[in-house]
Design an enzyme around this catalytic site. Structure first.
Site: not given
Ligand SMILES: NC(=O)c1ccc[n+]([C@@H]2O[C@H](COP(=O)([O-])OP(=O)(O)OC[C@H]3O[C@@H](n4cnc5c(N)ncnc54)[C@H](OP(=O)(O)O)[C@@H]3O)[C@@H](O)[C@H]2O)c1
Length: 295
Positions: A98, A173, A241
């Site tokens: 997102t 979104k 965010k």
């Molecule tokens: N969780 C939800 O329910 C949900 C629902 C809809 C949308 N989203 C969206 O989906 C995305 C991911 O969410 P999430 O919940 O999966 O987040 P998360 O658990 O915090 O995971 C984030 C992922 O991105 C990687 N990452 C972050 N910064 C990076 C960088 N600079 N370079 C390389 N890798 C990087 C992290 O690596 P590391 O493991 O090294 O930290 C991790 O693999 C976000 O944009 C969020 O807004 C999430």
């Protein structure tokens, strides 16, 4: 039809999404910044672990990304070790992060220069939706690339829809997040009120969830909100965010978002209470914060 695919970002969402691709029979190469998560993914699903996003992307028909915020996405797409430096002509880049619509358009323009088709494809449905393979995916980009990517995305989605040109998925979104913000705050206030009125909250929810107050948040979160359990995946820091991105876009398009702006400040309070990684239903904790401070 199976493909060589790459998946970058094995977080709460990416880990199970990449797993569904593997289970659908695709040859999956993953990259995650924290190496231990990639190793755990390979132990769970098999497949290949690459040393960088660029290395993972080089041989893929489709590359998927699901990272955090705009700077993370820009780095993963354009950086020295980013995917666009390696992707093949006529391959497809699907971004599930997102992020802002402006960045989605920049990625699409940079991809087009290299002959790479880019789709911005944020998701809704949370951790449970990812784990159950039942996400909703809203997509911006070209119809021809969408038609090729859609059957692959179906591995973890119950609904996939092309909305319009590059950036349209991210804009959709934003609509989703604007709609959710007020609903969660309203539900938090309602449950808190019911508790203070010493009502039987379960009975109250049972009756009102069959009427006009019903919502996904009510059906799925009322009980855990009542119990103060906030470990359901979508983190407060990610919601802040998302709301920041919505408010930026609204400044550009003239939309008024007074409620989203207010709820963003409430999430800032929750973050200040140590809740950055609590899930978004934790707005109710803010309504109880003075009780905890008092004797
Ligand atoms: N969780 C939800 O329910 C949900 C629902 C809809 C949308 N989203 C969206 O989906 C995305 C991911 O969410 P999430 O919940 O999966 O987040 P998360 O658990 O915090 O995971 C984030 C992922 O991105 C990687 N990452 C972050 N910064 C990076 C960088 N600079 N370079 C390389 N890798 C990087 C992290 O690596 P590391 O493991 O090294 O930290 C991790 O693999 C976000 O944009 C969020 O807004 C999430």
């Amino acid at each position: 039809m199976t493909h060589k695919v790459a998946f970058i970002g094995l977080g709460v969402m990416g880990f199970p999404m990449a797993g569904w691709l593997s289970q659908a029979g695709h040859a999956v190469t993953v990259f995650n910044r924290t190496v231990a998560k990639a190793a755990r993914w390979r132990e769970t699903y098999g497949g290949t672990v690459a040393a960088s996003a660029r290395e993972a992307a080089g041989d893929a028909d489709l590359v998927f990304m699901c990272v955090g915020d705009d700077p993370d996405l820009a780095d993963t797409a354009f950086g020295e070790y980013g995917v666009l430096r390696a992707m093949r002509t006529d391959s497809i880049l699907v971004d599930h992060t997102t992020a802002s619509a402006g960045l989605a358009r920049e990625i699409a323009a940079a991809g087009a220069k290299r002959g790479v088709h880019c789709l911005d494809a944020p998701v809704s449905g949370g951790q449970a939706g990812a784990e159950q393979g039942k996400l909703t995916v809203m997509v911006g980009g070209e119809a021809a690339a969408f038609a090729r990517a859609e059957p692959v995305i179906r591995a973890y989605a119950k609904s996939v829809r092309l909305i319009g040109p590059a950036g349209s998925g991210q804009l959709t979104k934003m609509v989703n997040q604007i709609a959710i913000a007020g609903v969660v705050q309203g539900l938090a206030e309602a449950i808190n009120f019911a508790q203070r009125a010493k009502l039987d909250v379960a009975a109250v929810i049972d009756v009102i969830s069959k009427g006009a107050a019903q919502s996904w948040q009510m059906e799925n979160r009322w009980d855990t909100m009542r119990q103060g359990r906030f470990d359901f995946g979508f983190a407060v820091e990610w919601m802040r965010k998302d709301l920041r991105i919505c408010l930026q876009e609204a400044r550009a398009n003239g939309a008024e978002l007074p409620l989203a702006a207010l709820v963003d400040q409430f999430y800032a309070d929750v973050a200040g209470m140590g809740g950055k990684r609590w899930d978004t239903s934790s707005l109710i904790a803010r309504l109880n914060r003075h009780d905890k401070a008092s004797p």
